[in-house]
Design a protein around this motif. Structure first.
Motif, short mmCIF file in Angstrom:
data_model
loop_
_atom_site.label_atom_id
_atom_site.label_comp_id
_atom_site.label_asym_id
_atom_site.label_seq_id
_atom_site.Cartn_x
_atom_site.Cartn_y
_atom_site.Cartn_z
N GLY A 55 -13.89 12.02 -3.81
CA GLY A 55 -12.85 11.01 -3.70
C GLY A 55 -11.63 11.58 -3.00
N ASN A 56 -10.89 10.71 -2.35
CA ASN A 56 -9.62 11.10 -1.74
C ASN A 56 -8.50 10.78 -2.71
OD1 ASN A 56 -10.76 12.14 0.55
ND2 ASN A 56 -10.60 10.25 1.71
N THR A 57 -7.57 11.72 -2.85
CA THR A 57 -6.53 11.61 -3.87
C THR A 57 -5.14 11.53 -3.26
OG1 THR A 57 -6.21 14.00 -4.10
CG2 THR A 57 -7.95 12.99 -5.44
N PHE A 58 -4.25 10.97 -4.04
CA PHE A 58 -2.85 10.82 -3.65
C PHE A 58 -1.96 11.20 -4.82
CE2 PHE A 58 -5.38 7.72 -1.40
CZ PHE A 58 -4.87 7.71 -0.11
N THR A 59 -0.75 11.62 -4.52
CA THR A 59 0.29 11.76 -5.52
C THR A 59 1.16 10.52 -5.42
OG1 THR A 59 0.28 14.17 -5.41
CG2 THR A 59 2.28 13.12 -6.29
N LEU A 60 1.25 9.78 -6.51
CA LEU A 60 2.05 8.55 -6.53
C LEU A 60 3.54 8.90 -6.52
CD1 LEU A 60 0.04 6.63 -9.27
CD2 LEU A 60 0.05 6.14 -6.80
N GLN A 61 4.31 8.15 -5.73
CA GLN A 61 5.76 8.34 -5.76
C GLN A 61 6.33 7.93 -7.10
OE1 GLN A 61 7.86 6.49 -2.53
NE2 GLN A 61 6.74 7.62 -0.97
N ASN A 62 5.76 6.87 -7.67
CA ASN A 62 6.23 6.34 -8.95
C ASN A 62 5.00 6.01 -9.79
OD1 ASN A 62 7.19 4.83 -11.08
ND2 ASN A 62 8.47 3.49 -9.83
N PRO A 63 4.75 6.73 -10.88
CA PRO A 63 3.55 6.48 -11.70
C PRO A 63 3.40 5.05 -12.20
CG PRO A 63 4.58 8.54 -12.34
CD PRO A 63 5.53 7.86 -11.40
N SER A 64 4.49 4.28 -12.26
CA SER A 64 4.35 2.89 -12.70
C SER A 64 3.84 1.98 -11.59
CB SER A 64 5.68 2.38 -13.26
OG SER A 64 6.64 2.30 -12.24
N GLU A 65 3.81 2.46 -10.36
CA GLU A 65 3.21 1.73 -9.23
C GLU A 65 1.92 2.45 -8.88
OE1 GLU A 65 5.74 0.51 -5.89
OE2 GLU A 65 7.41 1.37 -7.02
N HIS A 66 0.79 1.92 -9.37
CA HIS A 66 -0.46 2.65 -9.26
C HIS A 66 -1.61 1.83 -8.69
CE1 HIS A 66 -1.09 0.43 -12.92
NE2 HIS A 66 -0.04 1.05 -13.47
N GLY A 67 -1.33 0.69 -8.11
CA GLY A 67 -2.39 -0.13 -7.52
C GLY A 67 -2.71 0.29 -6.10
N LEU A 68 -3.60 -0.46 -5.48
CA LEU A 68 -3.87 -0.24 -4.06
C LEU A 68 -2.60 -0.51 -3.27
CD1 LEU A 68 -7.33 -1.93 -3.66
CD2 LEU A 68 -6.79 0.46 -3.25
N GLY A 69 -2.33 0.34 -2.31
CA GLY A 69 -1.13 0.18 -1.50
C GLY A 69 0.14 0.70 -2.15
N ALA A 70 0.00 1.42 -3.28
CA ALA A 70 1.17 1.99 -3.94
C ALA A 70 1.73 3.13 -3.08
CB ALA A 70 0.80 2.52 -5.32
N PRO A 71 3.04 3.30 -3.04
CA PRO A 71 3.62 4.39 -2.25
C PRO A 71 3.15 5.76 -2.75
CG PRO A 71 5.32 2.83 -2.95
CD PRO A 71 4.06 2.46 -3.68
N ALA A 72 2.76 6.59 -1.80
CA ALA A 72 2.28 7.94 -2.11
C ALA A 72 3.17 8.96 -1.43
CB ALA A 72 0.83 8.11 -1.66
N SER A 73 3.33 10.10 -2.07
CA SER A 73 4.17 11.16 -1.50
C SER A 73 3.35 12.29 -0.90
CB SER A 73 5.13 11.70 -2.56
OG SER A 73 4.40 12.24 -3.64
#
Length: 140
Positions: A55-73
């Motif tokens: 799987g490809n992984t991301f670090t979320l900018q804000n853990p409360s925004e975790h859906g598809l298209g959520a901002p990633a850092s």
């Protein structure tokens, strides 16, 4: 190649190997790519659908925004075995899932994703593989 449609090079979360496109994306996906080649004369028996076992992984900018298209850092943390930021082997994903990650079925794209804290991963599982096999050979 019918995977790596999204990854840590993106600024938002997205599925690694979606079968269909989501409503917010114009990305070329499995269904589009395979039909494109067939409609332009490629013999169907020579086309192969790839199945990633990672799987490809991301670090979320804000853990409360975790859906598809959520901002990633950036990429998610490296796994203990693959040691590659932005990717986890399927067995590393299983460890994440067993540690309490929230699993979500992405119905429009027929694949799962999971998140825990600021970690997000798009991957395939048995259900999504079965759907892709049935889609590819029209058996189911």
């Amino acid at each position: 190649m019918t995977y790596d449609f999204h990854g840590s090079w993106d600024s938002i979360t997205g599925e690694n190997s979606p079968l269909y496109k989501d409503l917010n994306s114009n990305a070329f996906l499995k269904d589009f790519a395979m039909n494109y080649w067939k409609s332009n004369g490629a013999p169907a028996e020579k086309l192969v659908v790839g199945f990633p076992t990672y799987g490809n992984t991301f670090t979320l900018q804000n853990p409360s925004e975790h859906g598809l298209g959520a901002p990633a850092s950036g990429p998610g943390s490296a796994g203990p075995y693959t040691q590659e930021a932005g990717e986890l082997a399927y067995f590393e994903i299983c460890t994440l899932l067993n540690s309490g990650a929230t699993q979500v079925w992405d119905a429009p794209q027929d694949v799962p994703y999971a998140y825990k804290g600021n970690e997000w991963v798009g991957y395939d599982n048995i259900k999504s593989f079965n759907i892709k096999v049935c889609w590819g050979v029209w058996l189911c």
